[in-house]
Motif scaffolding. Structure first.
Motif, mmCIF file in Angstrom:
data_model
loop_
_atom_site.group_PDB
_atom_site.id
_atom_site.type_symbol
_atom_site.label_atom_id
_atom_site.label_comp_id
_atom_site.label_asym_id
_atom_site.label_seq_id
_atom_site.Cartn_x
_atom_site.Cartn_y
_atom_site.Cartn_z
ATOM 1 N N ALA A 34 -2.580 3.622 -3.239
ATOM 2 C CA ALA A 34 -2.676 2.568 -4.245
ATOM 3 C C ALA A 34 -2.248 1.243 -3.623
ATOM 4 O O ALA A 34 -1.172 1.154 -3.025
ATOM 5 C CB ALA A 34 -1.798 2.904 -5.445
ATOM 6 N N LEU A 35 -3.106 0.245 -3.757
ATOM 7 C CA LEU A 35 -2.822 -1.084 -3.235
ATOM 8 C C LEU A 35 -2.411 -1.987 -4.388
ATOM 9 O O LEU A 35 -3.153 -2.129 -5.364
ATOM 10 C CB LEU A 35 -4.055 -1.655 -2.529
ATOM 11 C CG LEU A 35 -3.907 -3.059 -1.940
ATOM 12 C CD1 LEU A 35 -2.849 -3.076 -0.817
ATOM 13 C CD2 LEU A 35 -5.258 -3.560 -1.428
ATOM 14 N N TYR A 89 -0.658 -5.837 -5.594
ATOM 15 C CA TYR A 89 -0.170 -7.179 -5.317
ATOM 16 C C TYR A 89 1.206 -7.266 -5.950
ATOM 17 O O TYR A 89 1.386 -6.939 -7.134
ATOM 18 C CB TYR A 89 -1.099 -8.237 -5.925
ATOM 19 C CG TYR A 89 -0.509 -9.630 -5.857
ATOM 20 C CD1 TYR A 89 -0.359 -10.283 -4.639
ATOM 21 C CD2 TYR A 89 -0.079 -10.275 -7.009
ATOM 22 C CE1 TYR A 89 0.202 -11.547 -4.568
ATOM 23 C CE2 TYR A 89 0.485 -11.537 -6.953
ATOM 24 C CZ TYR A 89 0.620 -12.171 -5.737
ATOM 25 O OH TYR A 89 1.183 -13.416 -5.675
ATOM 26 N N LEU A 134 0.886 -1.162 0.000
ATOM 27 C CA LEU A 134 0.000 0.000 0.000
ATOM 28 C C LEU A 134 0.918 1.205 0.000
ATOM 29 O O LEU A 134 1.660 1.439 0.955
ATOM 30 C CB LEU A 134 -0.905 0.021 1.237
ATOM 31 C CG LEU A 134 -1.811 1.250 1.354
ATOM 32 C CD1 LEU A 134 -2.802 1.318 0.198
ATOM 33 C CD2 LEU A 134 -2.533 1.250 2.686
ATOM 34 N N LEU A 178 -2.146 -3.702 -9.900
ATOM 35 C CA LEU A 178 -2.922 -2.711 -9.155
ATOM 36 C C LEU A 178 -4.250 -3.329 -8.744
ATOM 37 O O LEU A 178 -5.013 -3.793 -9.593
ATOM 38 C CB LEU A 178 -3.153 -1.461 -10.005
ATOM 39 C CG LEU A 178 -3.975 -0.352 -9.364
ATOM 40 C CD1 LEU A 178 -3.274 0.215 -8.135
ATOM 41 C CD2 LEU A 178 -4.250 0.755 -10.381
ATOM 42 N N LEU A 179 -4.519 -3.347 -7.444
ATOM 43 C CA LEU A 179 -5.767 -3.889 -6.928
ATOM 44 C C LEU A 179 -6.801 -2.803 -6.680
ATOM 45 O O LEU A 179 -7.994 -3.016 -6.906
ATOM 46 C CB LEU A 179 -5.517 -4.662 -5.626
ATOM 47 C CG LEU A 179 -4.537 -5.835 -5.720
ATOM 48 C CD1 LEU A 179 -4.303 -6.453 -4.348
ATOM 49 C CD2 LEU A 179 -5.046 -6.870 -6.710
ATOM 50 N N GLN A 180 -6.355 -1.640 -6.192
ATOM 51 C CA GLN A 180 -7.302 -0.572 -5.874
ATOM 52 C C GLN A 180 -6.569 0.739 -5.677
ATOM 53 O O GLN A 180 -5.427 0.759 -5.203
ATOM 54 C CB GLN A 180 -8.058 -0.920 -4.590
ATOM 55 C CG GLN A 180 -9.118 0.093 -4.211
ATOM 56 C CD GLN A 180 -9.930 -0.355 -3.009
ATOM 57 O OE1 GLN A 180 -9.889 -1.510 -2.606
ATOM 58 N NE2 GLN A 180 -10.668 0.561 -2.432
ATOM 59 N N THR A 181 -7.226 1.819 -6.052
ATOM 60 C CA THR A 181 -6.739 3.147 -5.696
ATOM 61 C C THR A 181 -7.856 3.859 -4.947
ATOM 62 O O THR A 181 -9.033 3.590 -5.154
ATOM 63 C CB THR A 181 -6.349 4.005 -6.923
ATOM 64 O OG1 THR A 181 -7.482 4.148 -7.773
ATOM 65 C CG2 THR A 181 -5.196 3.401 -7.674
ATOM 66 N N SER A 182 -7.450 4.743 -4.074
ATOM 67 C CA SER A 182 -8.436 5.548 -3.362
ATOM 68 C C SER A 182 -7.835 6.910 -3.070
ATOM 69 O O SER A 182 -6.625 7.099 -3.152
ATOM 70 C CB SER A 182 -8.891 4.861 -2.071
ATOM 71 O OG SER A 182 -7.806 4.670 -1.206
ATOM 72 N N THR A 204 -3.580 10.185 -2.627
ATOM 73 C CA THR A 204 -3.740 8.952 -3.385
ATOM 74 C C THR A 204 -3.126 7.810 -2.598
ATOM 75 O O THR A 204 -2.001 7.916 -2.105
ATOM 76 C CB THR A 204 -3.042 9.035 -4.759
ATOM 77 O OG1 THR A 204 -3.629 10.079 -5.518
ATOM 78 C CG2 THR A 204 -3.167 7.728 -5.527
#
Length: 146
Positions: A125-126, A128, A65, A99-103, A123
């Motif tokens: 960013a998660l 793997y 993360l 990339l699994l998710q951004t928030s 930002t």
């Protein structure tokens, strides 16, 4: 565990000791206070992420993360610049990432994209991080790579 100190030195020491982690959260302070500091900040984000990715478990893979609170990083290239820097860092580390998710900011962090677009500066960013080793496994008559 939590460690306070110079993150670059810490990650280099742990790499030299062959230590690794399954999950790393990388949340540095603002490195690009303005667009004029973006080049320097990009190099820092690249090295931080490269070193963190290299510390992710090489046999099992793991999660990274990574965050930025610099509007210049978050907003360049339609919001893709930070993700591009992390991808280049993964390549430098010899690792594959997904990339699994951004928030962005939490709902309590109000912003007005129309009147103040620079307010959208957070930002997270998660990713793997894939293992570096491939193992050949025989299962009855089938052979597969895992």
């Amino acid at each position: 565990f939590f460690e306070k100190g110079d993150i670059s030195k810490f990650m280099q020491e742990k790499a030299a000791q062959k230590q690794c982690w399954d999950v790393i959260v990388l949340d540095p302070p603002k490195l690009a206070p303005s667009v004029s500091g973006l080049d320097r900040a990009s190099r820092k984000y690249h090295s931080f992420n490269r070193d963190a990715i290299a510390l992710i478990n090489q046999d099992e893979g793991g999660l990274l993360l990574t965050c930025t609170c610099s509007a210049a990083m978050t907003q360049k290239n339609g919001g893709q610049y930070f993700l591009e820097v992390v991808q280049k860092a993964a390549t430098s580390a010899g690792r594959s990432i997904t990339l699994l998710q951004t928030s962005g900011a939490a709902p309590c962090h109000t912003q007005s994209p129309a009147s103040y677009p620079a307010g959208a500066y957070l930002t997270a960013a998660l990713f793997y991080v894939a293992p570096t080793t491939m193992t050949l496994v025989k299962n009855e008559d089938k052979t597969k790579l895992t």
